[in-house]
Design an enzyme around this catalytic site. Structure first.
Site, short mmCIF file in Angstrom:
data_model
loop_
_atom_site.label_atom_id
_atom_site.label_comp_id
_atom_site.label_asym_id
_atom_site.label_seq_id
_atom_site.Cartn_x
_atom_site.Cartn_y
_atom_site.Cartn_z
N HIS A 20 0.83 -1.20 0.00
CA HIS A 20 0.00 0.00 0.00
C HIS A 20 0.86 1.25 0.00
O HIS A 20 1.78 1.38 0.80
CB HIS A 20 -0.92 -0.02 1.22
N ASP A 28 8.02 8.31 -20.36
CA ASP A 28 8.31 8.43 -21.78
C ASP A 28 9.79 8.15 -22.00
O ASP A 28 10.53 7.89 -21.04
CB ASP A 28 7.89 9.81 -22.31
N HIS A 106 6.87 19.60 -13.13
CA HIS A 106 7.69 18.53 -13.69
C HIS A 106 8.99 18.32 -12.90
O HIS A 106 9.42 17.17 -12.71
CB HIS A 106 8.00 18.80 -15.16
N TYR A 128 5.80 14.98 -21.73
CA TYR A 128 5.22 14.80 -20.39
C TYR A 128 4.31 13.57 -20.29
O TYR A 128 3.38 13.54 -19.49
CB TYR A 128 4.50 16.06 -19.92
N ALA A 129 4.60 12.55 -21.08
CA ALA A 129 3.85 11.28 -21.01
C ALA A 129 4.49 10.42 -19.91
O ALA A 129 5.18 9.45 -20.18
CB ALA A 129 3.86 10.57 -22.35
N ASN A 130 4.28 10.85 -18.68
CA ASN A 130 4.84 10.20 -17.49
C ASN A 130 3.77 10.16 -16.42
O ASN A 130 2.97 11.09 -16.31
CB ASN A 130 6.04 11.00 -16.95
#
Length: 139
Positions: A20, A28, A106, A128-130
């Site tokens: 948990h 990316d 970021h 920013y594909a994270n």
């Protein structure tokens, strides 16, 4: 051979060890990955595998209660943000769990990845594909 959607043994192993609030980052191709964090590099070439495919597959195995994205995705990759929201909505409908979506700058996001159990590097080249996924509990 494993029957589920997730066949990658390293990704499956990381997920099986998560408790948990532990975190797992899907990145990316350009996100810097700290030396102190396990790197699972799936990238083959630009766009393969796609961020969305990796996220959907990981969500088929991992109970997630919250995610974190970079603020910048809103301005520089709104299509990617919408895709992430659609994947999360589909996950919530299928699993019955609710995911909280949070945003941070970021630079803070990159620092936060140091606490991840692992970072999965995709071939995604959209900005920013994270995402950082925080594990929930199934009970």
């Amino acid at each position: 051979m494993k029957r589920g959607l997730l066949l990658n043994s390293r990704v499956s192993s990381v997920i099986s060890k998560m408790g948990h609030t532990d975190s797992l980052t899907i990145a990316d191709a350009g996100l810097p990955i700290p030396d102190s964090t396990e790197r699972i590099d799936l990238a083959l070439k630009a766009g393969i595998p796609a961020f969305s495919d990796v996220l959907s597959t990981v969500l088929s195995e991992l109970c997630v209660e919250r995610v974190v994205l970079a603020n910048e995705i809103k301005d520089f990759n709104p299509t990617g943000l919408k895709e992430i929201e659609n994947i999360i909505n589909r996950y919530e409908k299928e699993s019955g769990f609710t995911i909280t979506i949070e945003f941070m700058p970021h630079e803070n996001f990159k620092h936060e990845t140091t606490a991840s159990n692992a970072v999965i590097r995709t071939g995604e080249i959209k900005p920013y594909a994270n995402i950082i996924l925080y594990s929930g509990v199934v009970f």
